[in-house]
Design an enzyme around this catalytic site. Structure first.
Site: not given
Length: 563
Positions: A78, A80, A101, A112, A280, A308, A388, A416
């Protein structure tokens, strides 16, 4: 993407980019005056709140919210997409700014890894941002724990306002994942060491002070919100606030620099304002109101994200942050990946590299629910399919066809690998949708409604639950909150991010389920009530093999293994 191609790591890409001096970006792109930013090294700066005063009569730019389906271990990307979309808008000659954030060290060192985007859609300097940045989270931690020390000292020195040590609700915090600190005992060692009592640690991003910093619109508002923080209750069960013990001034002093938003840049030199970082799942999940409003004054488009999935971050952005800040979003981007949708369709993580359109189709139910949620707010949206390397042509065609057949605006996103160029189609689709689709933004509840009605609206409309159950503790707290005059505040749901339910293992789009409210937490200074569901933890633990095991620094001082 070429499946067999060897790709560089995010940090390798980041360390090969020549950054603009932040002074150049501030003066040339944002047209700031010298006294409106303070350099924090060569590539970071603090932004003065005077910018908002100077530009108060300038029309605000359009705010675009990026959200996603329920996250999975497969990853959604998200942040990215948020960065890549802003870069793409700038390539289309739209004056765009990213508002994000700040990462927490807890997940950075834990499961993560870094949280600054990825590939060729990152905010930089990524190692600084992921570690100590400009010290905002340290300041919030210090302010939170200073208040905890003031409370215990007040009791030790005579307890003038009659705080019941058994009813203190203010917890200490740390910006790390440390399960051993969830339940502790303090004040041991005799009369000179304080009053013994049980205490708890939360992670810093769950602190009400983090929420307050992210919702305050000025230094004066920060001070007044800190004064309203409820720290506990008296022996006669009356709430005690920071103002009752007199420390709101000292807390404001500790936070006077942290309230200023931070300016950095993306890999393609798009301005990025990064400030505040509540999670979140246990907090309201959005960057600071000041950062978003400042970006809206300085740019024509603000691309921001909420933590999220749409059931958590987007719901809170739209019901809490947008309400408090009087923000009218122009559109929403819903990020989905084929990998994650296949997990929602029943596949295990180890099987995701294999083509499986049947599982993908089953996973569409989760995406569909989040689309319905955004539509319930009356907002135009675009689905961003974040590509991906394991995605096959057949799988990509399957999801694009589904979106087309169901009239969902959608675009394949390759930011990406290709940076802003890989988001041009998404940016064009978003601009077209914003211009052509009706925007009838509305909140999902009236704050004047009862606590139970507001929670039911969220649980039913956003999660798809048929009902809400309450423990006896939660029922008593609701009665108390009503007596104290707090029942008309917005609701901040603390719920697992992995599922639409309050049980993390239930994926896809479950039906005929209820949500259980275990207890409530008042965040009077922030201006909302936290409703805690299921087994949600406000102090996470570390995994068996934390991401920190791969991290190091080389002899030249460059970080390795950060992401």
């Amino acid at each position: 993407m070429n499946r067999n191609k060897k790709y560089k790591s995010d940090i390798d890409i980041a360390q090969q980019v020549s950054l603009f001096p932040i002074k150049q970006l501030a003066e040339n792109y944002l047209e700031l005056n010298d006294d409106e930013f303070e350099l924090f090294g060569k590539y970071k700066a603090k932004l003065s709140l005077q910018i908002l005063e100077r530009l108060k009569n300038k029309p605000s730019g359009k705010v675009v919210l990026v959200t996603s389906i329920n996250p999975t271990p497969a990853g959604e990307g998200k942040s990215t997409v948020t960065v890549g979309l802003a870069q793409a808008l700038n390539q289309l000659n739209k004056r765009a700014i990213v508002a994000l954030r700040e990462p927490s060290l807890g997940p950075t060192l834990g499961m993560k890894g870094g949280a600054t985007g990825g590939g060729y859609s990152q905010v930089l300097p990524m190692d600084d941002i992921n570690l100590h940045f400009t010290g905002d989270l340290h300041a919030i931690t210090t302010a939170n724990n200073a208040l905890a020390a003031f409370i215990d000292n007040h009791i030790h020195q005579g307890n003038e306002v009659g705080i019941d040590p058994r009813r203190i609700i203010w917890k200490r915090v740390l910006d790390l994942n440390d399960r051993a600190l969830r339940y502790i005992t303090i004040g041991l060692g005799g009369p000179t060491h304080g009053v013994p009592r049980e205490d708890h640690f939360d992670i810093t991003v769950a602190s009400e002070i983090m929420a307050i910093l992210c919702l305050a619109d000025s230094l004066a508002d920060l001070r007044s919100r800190l004064a309203e923080v409820v720290i506990g209750y008296t022996y006669s069960n009356k709430p005690v606030t920071v103002a009752d013990i007199g420390y709101e001034g000292a807390l404001t002093l500790i936070l006077k620099e942290a309230i200023k938003p931070n300016l950095v840049q993306t890999l393609e030199h798009t301005p990025a304002i990064i400030h505040g970082g509540p999670f979140a799942n246990i907090a309201h999940g959005c960057n600071s109101l000041l950062a978003t409003k400042m970006a809206a004054k300085l740019g024509d488009y603000v691309v921001t994200e909420a933590g999220f999935g749409a059931d958590l971050g987007a719901e809170k952005f739209l019901n809490i942050k947008a309400r408090i800040g009087k923000i009218h979003p122009s559109g929403v981007v819903i990020v989905a990946t084929i990998r994650a949708l296949k997990m929602h369709g029943g596949l295990k993580k180890n099987d995701l590299q294999q083509e499986n359109t049947a599982a993908l189709i089953l996973g569409f139910s989760n995406l569909k629910k989040h689309i319905e949620t955004i539509k319930s707010f009356g907002l135009p949206y675009v689905v961003a399919i974040n590509k991906f390397i394991t995605d096959t042509d057949k799988e990509i065609k399957t999801i694009l066809d589904w979106c087309h057949d169901n009239s969902h605006p959608a675009a394949l996103c390759e930011v990406w690998e290709h940076g802003g160029k890989g988001g041009i189609d998404l940016a064009k689709k978003l601009l077209k949708t914003i211009d052509e689709e009706q925007n009838q933004f509305k909140h999902l509840y009236d704050t004047a409604s009862s606590i139970k009605q507001k929670i039911f609206n969220i649980a039913n409309i956003v999660y798809g639950a048929t009902g809400v159950q309450y423990t006896s503790k939660a029922e008593k707290q609701m009665n108390d909150f009503d007596q104290f005059g707090w029942s008309q505040l917005p609701i901040c749901m603390a719920k697992t991010q992995y599922s639409l339910t309050d049980e993390a293992h239930v994926l896809g789009r479950p039906e005929n389920f209820t949500i259980t409210i275990r207890e409530f937490k008042i965040s009077l200074g922030a201006g909302f009530i936290v409703a805690i569901t299921g087994n949600i933890m406000t102090m996470p633990g570390l995994p068996k093999k934390p991401a920190a095991l791969s991290m190091d620094v080389n002899d030249e001082g460059l970080a390795t293994g950060l992401f």
